[in-house]
Design a protein around this motif. Structure first.
Motif, PDB file in Angstrom:
ATOM      1  N   GLY A 172       0.821  -1.207   0.000  1.00 42.71           N
ATOM      2  CA  GLY A 172       0.000   0.000   0.000  1.00 42.71           C
ATOM      3  C   GLY A 172       0.852   1.253   0.000  1.00 42.71           C
ATOM      4  O   GLY A 172       0.595   2.205  -0.745  1.00 42.71           O
ATOM      5  N   LEU A 173       1.866   1.283   0.846  1.00 47.77           N
ATOM      6  CA  LEU A 173       2.769   2.434   0.902  1.00 47.77           C
ATOM      7  C   LEU A 173       3.457   2.662  -0.431  1.00 47.77           C
ATOM      8  O   LEU A 173       3.500   3.790  -0.947  1.00 47.77           O
ATOM      9  CB  LEU A 173       3.814   2.218   1.996  1.00 47.77           C
ATOM     10  CG  LEU A 173       4.958   3.236   2.036  1.00 47.77           C
ATOM     11  CD1 LEU A 173       4.448   4.620   2.391  1.00 47.77           C
ATOM     12  CD2 LEU A 173       6.037   2.785   3.019  1.00 47.77           C
ATOM     13  N   ALA A 216      -7.564   3.730  -0.645  1.00 48.84           N
ATOM     14  CA  ALA A 216      -6.619   3.110  -1.578  1.00 48.84           C
ATOM     15  C   ALA A 216      -6.026   1.822  -1.017  1.00 48.84           C
ATOM     16  O   ALA A 216      -5.429   1.039  -1.765  1.00 48.84           O
ATOM     17  CB  ALA A 216      -5.502   4.097  -1.919  1.00 48.84           C
ATOM     18  N   ASN A 217      -6.205   1.590   0.270  1.00 46.22           N
ATOM     19  CA  ASN A 217      -5.665   0.378   0.887  1.00 46.22           C
ATOM     20  C   ASN A 217      -6.579  -0.830   0.736  1.00 46.22           C
ATOM     21  O   ASN A 217      -6.142  -1.963   0.966  1.00 46.22           O
ATOM     22  CB  ASN A 217      -5.417   0.626   2.379  1.00 46.22           C
ATOM     23  CG  ASN A 217      -4.290   1.594   2.610  1.00 46.22           C
ATOM     24  OD1 ASN A 217      -3.140   1.324   2.289  1.00 46.22           O
ATOM     25  ND2 ASN A 217      -4.627   2.760   3.154  1.00 46.22           N
ATOM     26  N   ASP A 218      -7.821  -0.605   0.353  1.00 47.28           N
ATOM     27  CA  ASP A 218      -8.790  -1.702   0.348  1.00 47.28           C
ATOM     28  C   ASP A 218      -8.358  -2.899  -0.502  1.00 47.28           C
ATOM     29  O   ASP A 218      -8.484  -4.052  -0.057  1.00 47.28           O
ATOM     30  CB  ASP A 218     -10.162  -1.196  -0.093  1.00 47.28           C
ATOM     31  CG  ASP A 218     -10.808  -0.297   0.960  1.00 47.28           C
ATOM     32  OD1 ASP A 218     -10.248  -0.186   2.080  1.00 47.28           O
ATOM     33  OD2 ASP A 218     -11.862   0.299   0.670  1.00 47.28           O
ATOM     34  N   PRO A 219      -7.832  -2.699  -1.729  1.00 46.44           N
ATOM     35  CA  PRO A 219      -7.422  -3.882  -2.515  1.00 46.44           C
ATOM     36  C   PRO A 219      -6.288  -4.661  -1.863  1.00 46.44           C
ATOM     37  O   PRO A 219      -6.211  -5.886  -2.019  1.00 46.44           O
ATOM     38  CB  PRO A 219      -6.979  -3.273  -3.849  1.00 46.44           C
ATOM     39  CG  PRO A 219      -7.606  -1.927  -3.906  1.00 46.44           C
ATOM     40  CD  PRO A 219      -7.681  -1.451  -2.488  1.00 46.44           C
ATOM     41  N   PHE A 220      -5.412  -3.964  -1.142  1.00 45.79           N
ATOM     42  CA  PHE A 220      -4.291  -4.645  -0.483  1.00 45.79           C
ATOM     43  C   PHE A 220      -4.726  -5.316   0.814  1.00 45.79           C
ATOM     44  O   PHE A 220      -4.171  -6.347   1.201  1.00 45.79           O
ATOM     45  CB  PHE A 220      -3.158  -3.649  -0.213  1.00 45.79           C
ATOM     46  CG  PHE A 220      -2.648  -2.961  -1.451  1.00 45.79           C
ATOM     47  CD1 PHE A 220      -1.834  -3.638  -2.346  1.00 45.79           C
ATOM     48  CD2 PHE A 220      -3.012  -1.659  -1.739  1.00 45.79           C
ATOM     49  CE1 PHE A 220      -1.365  -3.022  -3.502  1.00 45.79           C
ATOM     50  CE2 PHE A 220      -2.555  -1.026  -2.895  1.00 45.79           C
ATOM     51  CZ  PHE A 220      -1.735  -1.702  -3.775  1.00 45.79           C
ATOM     52  N   MET A 221      -5.718  -4.734   1.472  1.00 46.29           N
ATOM     53  CA  MET A 221      -6.200  -5.314   2.734  1.00 46.29           C
ATOM     54  C   MET A 221      -7.101  -6.505   2.510  1.00 46.29           C
ATOM     55  O   MET A 221      -7.177  -7.390   3.380  1.00 46.29           O
ATOM     56  CB  MET A 221      -6.949  -4.260   3.565  1.00 46.29           C
ATOM     57  CG  MET A 221      -6.081  -3.186   4.168  1.00 46.29           C
ATOM     58  SD  MET A 221      -6.868  -2.286   5.545  1.00 46.29           S
ATOM     59  CE  MET A 221      -8.431  -1.779   4.830  1.00 46.29           C
ATOM     60  N   ALA A 222      -7.792  -6.556   1.371  1.00 50.69           N
ATOM     61  CA  ALA A 222      -8.815  -7.594   1.165  1.00 50.69           C
ATOM     62  C   ALA A 222      -8.290  -9.007   1.391  1.00 50.69           C
ATOM     63  O   ALA A 222      -8.921  -9.797   2.123  1.00 50.69           O
ATOM     64  CB  ALA A 222      -9.434  -7.449  -0.223  1.00 50.69           C
ATOM     65  N   ARG A 255      -9.331   1.194  12.314  1.00 46.47           N
ATOM     66  CA  ARG A 255     -10.794   1.101  12.404  1.00 46.47           C
ATOM     67  C   ARG A 255     -11.386   0.604  11.083  1.00 46.47           C
ATOM     68  O   ARG A 255     -12.353  -0.166  11.076  1.00 46.47           O
ATOM     69  CB  ARG A 255     -11.389   2.461  12.775  1.00 46.47           C
ATOM     70  CG  ARG A 255     -11.171   2.863  14.232  1.00 46.47           C
ATOM     71  CD  ARG A 255     -11.935   4.141  14.562  1.00 46.47           C
ATOM     72  NE  ARG A 255     -11.767   4.533  15.939  1.00 46.47           N
ATOM     73  CZ  ARG A 255     -12.450   4.025  16.962  1.00 46.47           C
ATOM     74  NH1 ARG A 255     -13.365   3.094  16.736  1.00 46.47           N
ATOM     75  NH2 ARG A 255     -12.244   4.456  18.195  1.00 46.47           N
ATOM     76  N   ARG A 256     -10.815   1.049   9.978  1.00 52.14           N
ATOM     77  CA  ARG A 256     -11.313   0.606   8.668  1.00 52.14           C
ATOM     78  C   ARG A 256     -11.099  -0.892   8.504  1.00 52.14           C
ATOM     79  O   ARG A 256     -11.986  -1.607   8.020  1.00 52.14           O
ATOM     80  CB  ARG A 256     -10.589   1.377   7.556  1.00 52.14           C
ATOM     81  CG  ARG A 256     -11.150   1.159   6.161  1.00 52.14           C
ATOM     82  CD  ARG A 256     -10.388   1.984   5.127  1.00 52.14           C
ATOM     83  NE  ARG A 256     -11.029   1.944   3.814  1.00 52.14           N
ATOM     84  CZ  ARG A 256     -11.954   2.780   3.398  1.00 52.14           C
ATOM     85  NH1 ARG A 256     -12.369   3.743   4.201  1.00 52.14           N
ATOM     86  NH2 ARG A 256     -12.486   2.673   2.200  1.00 52.14           N
ATOM     87  N   PHE A 257      -9.933  -1.376   8.923  1.00 49.87           N
ATOM     88  CA  PHE A 257      -9.665  -2.810   8.862  1.00 49.87           C
ATOM     89  C   PHE A 257     -10.688  -3.570   9.704  1.00 49.87           C
ATOM     90  O   PHE A 257     -11.249  -4.585   9.252  1.00 49.87           O
ATOM     91  CB  PHE A 257      -8.249  -3.092   9.369  1.00 49.87           C
ATOM     92  CG  PHE A 257      -7.827  -4.533   9.234  1.00 49.87           C
ATOM     93  CD1 PHE A 257      -7.101  -4.955   8.132  1.00 49.87           C
ATOM     94  CD2 PHE A 257      -8.149  -5.482  10.197  1.00 49.87           C
ATOM     95  CE1 PHE A 257      -6.710  -6.290   7.990  1.00 49.87           C
ATOM     96  CE2 PHE A 257      -7.770  -6.806  10.075  1.00 49.87           C
ATOM     97  CZ  PHE A 257      -7.047  -7.205   8.973  1.00 49.87           C
ATOM     98  N   HIS A 258     -10.930  -3.090  10.915  1.00 45.04           N
ATOM     99  CA  HIS A 258     -11.857  -3.795  11.809  1.00 45.04           C
ATOM    100  C   HIS A 258     -13.276  -3.785  11.248  1.00 45.04           C
ATOM    101  O   HIS A 258     -13.990  -4.798  11.328  1.00 45.04           O
ATOM    102  CB  HIS A 258     -11.833  -3.146  13.187  1.00 45.04           C
ATOM    103  CG  HIS A 258     -12.680  -3.854  14.189  1.00 45.04           C
ATOM    104  ND1 HIS A 258     -12.308  -5.045  14.777  1.00 45.04           N
ATOM    105  CD2 HIS A 258     -13.911  -3.566  14.706  1.00 45.04           C
ATOM    106  CE1 HIS A 258     -13.249  -5.443  15.607  1.00 45.04           C
ATOM    107  NE2 HIS A 258     -14.235  -4.569  15.576  1.00 45.04           N
ATOM    108  N   GLN A 259     -13.697  -2.658  10.680  1.00 45.06           N
ATOM    109  CA  GLN A 259     -15.040  -2.579  10.118  1.00 45.06           C
ATOM    110  C   GLN A 259     -15.201  -3.569   8.970  1.00 45.06           C
ATOM    111  O   GLN A 259     -16.212  -4.280   8.877  1.00 45.06           O
ATOM    112  CB  GLN A 259     -15.317  -1.155   9.624  1.00 45.06           C
ATOM    113  CG  GLN A 259     -16.681  -0.981   8.956  1.00 45.06           C
ATOM    114  CD  GLN A 259     -17.841  -1.368   9.867  1.00 45.06           C
ATOM    115  OE1 GLN A 259     -17.837  -1.016  11.044  1.00 45.06           O
ATOM    116  NE2 GLN A 259     -18.832  -2.072   9.332  1.00 45.06           N
ATOM    117  N   GLN A 260     -14.203  -3.674   8.112  1.00 37.81           N
ATOM    118  CA  GLN A 260     -14.293  -4.601   6.992  1.00 37.81           C
ATOM    119  C   GLN A 260     -14.161  -6.050   7.449  1.00 37.81           C
ATOM    120  O   GLN A 260     -14.760  -6.950   6.850  1.00 37.81           O
ATOM    121  CB  GLN A 260     -13.241  -4.245   5.945  1.00 37.81           C
ATOM    122  CG  GLN A 260     -13.505  -2.897   5.296  1.00 37.81           C
ATOM    123  CD  GLN A 260     -12.530  -2.545   4.193  1.00 37.81           C
ATOM    124  OE1 GLN A 260     -11.853  -3.426   3.645  1.00 37.81           O
ATOM    125  NE2 GLN A 260     -12.442  -1.268   3.859  1.00 37.81           N
TER     126      GLN A 260
END
Length: 286
Positions: A172-173, A216-222, A255-260
């Motif tokens: 992501g970075l 922008a991190n969502d594709p990498f976090m999925a 928080r975004r990670f936890h929500q997803q």
């Protein structure tokens, strides 16, 4: 109680007022407020300097029993010429943090890029001296990331001894093309290596270094969200730490990670919100 550990690289950013701490919270209360929202933190400060005994005692007062502090072994240990010469120093460090008890779990040994596969005998001796599985190891030499015998030898060593290999994902970075100083500085310091989603124990370790634009991190976090959900369903207790380039938005990314993750694991408890100050009643003139 969360079925996994979630946190940030530190607990002491003044810019997190209103996000993690109340707006008026003094710095001395940051840890207690942080621990009311997140249940783990990376112990980056111990990498650069060992805390005093008084500081450790204050941490012990502020950290709840279920909190986890992943204390990095000092760089004088991890970045030495030979790990076998640092066994006594590692013992001293463990004794220093002993007032925290089970809250220091696991200790982190972050090895430099100069630690090559030819030095695995040092790591084996260090782990054998350490004596229990309360340790996780991060490697940065490129030879440990090419799926050849060098990487297999490392993985066998860690798996046989129940030592976790820390998963670092900086995609992501490095996907960020911003010329902002904070981004360029982070890109110059963080390793650019392929992620390795390993689980050699009951406590897999993930460090995710993200893009400064949260979406922008969502594709990498999925893929990690799927992996962490699967680990939890297997009965493991994963650790997940979220970074951004200057970590100003690290709590929001966590928080975004936890929500997803909650979308994959319905019923996952929500994270607590920072305690707000009571409103002061404005009295009008009679």
């Amino acid at each position: 109680m969360l079925p996994y550990y979630l946190g940030c690289p530190s607990w002491s950013a003044p810019s997190w007022r209103g996000v993690v701490y109340p707006q008026a919270a003094p710095a001395g209360e940051f840890l207690a407020h942080y621990a009311s929202v997140f249940n783990a933190v990376e112990g980056n400060t111990t990498f650069y300097a060992q805390p005093s005994a008084d500081t450790v005692a204050r941490w012990a007062t502020a950290m709840p029993a279920g909190f986890r502090f992943c204390a990095k072994l000092p760089r004088t240990v991890s970045h030495s010429a030979d790990l076998r010469e640092q066994l006594a120093a590692s013992d001293d460090f463990r004794r220093l943090l002993s007032p925290l008890g089970a809250r220091v779990a696991p200790f982190w040994l972050q090895l430099p890029a100069s630690f090559t596969p030819q030095r695995l005998a040092e790591l084996r001796a260090f782990i054998d001296h350490w004596g229990d599985g309360n340790l996780a190891v991060e490697v940065r030499h490129p030879a440990f990331f090419v799926r050849a015998e060098e990487e297999r030898a490392l993985n066998r060593l860690l798996l046989e001894r129940g030592i976790e290999r820390i998963c670092l994902d900086s995609r992501g970075l490095f996907s960020c093309t911003s010329q902002a100083t904070a981004v360029l500085d982070a890109q110059s310091k963080k390793p650019r290596l392929p992620p390795r989603p390993t689980a050699f124990s009951q406590a897999p370790q993930l460090r995710f270094v993200g893009h400064p634009e949260l979406a922008a991190n969502d594709p990498f976090m999925a893929p990690w969200l799927d992996k962490v959900a699967a680990w939890i369903e297997e009965g493991r207790m994963p650790y997940v730490f979220l970074h951004t380039s200057d970590n100003q938005l690290a709590p929001q990314l966590a928080r975004r990670f936890h929500q997803q993750l909650s979308e994959r694991l319905p019923g996952l408890p929500a994270l607590a919100q920072p305690v707000s100050e009571p409103e002061v009643e404005q009295l009008g003139l009679l």
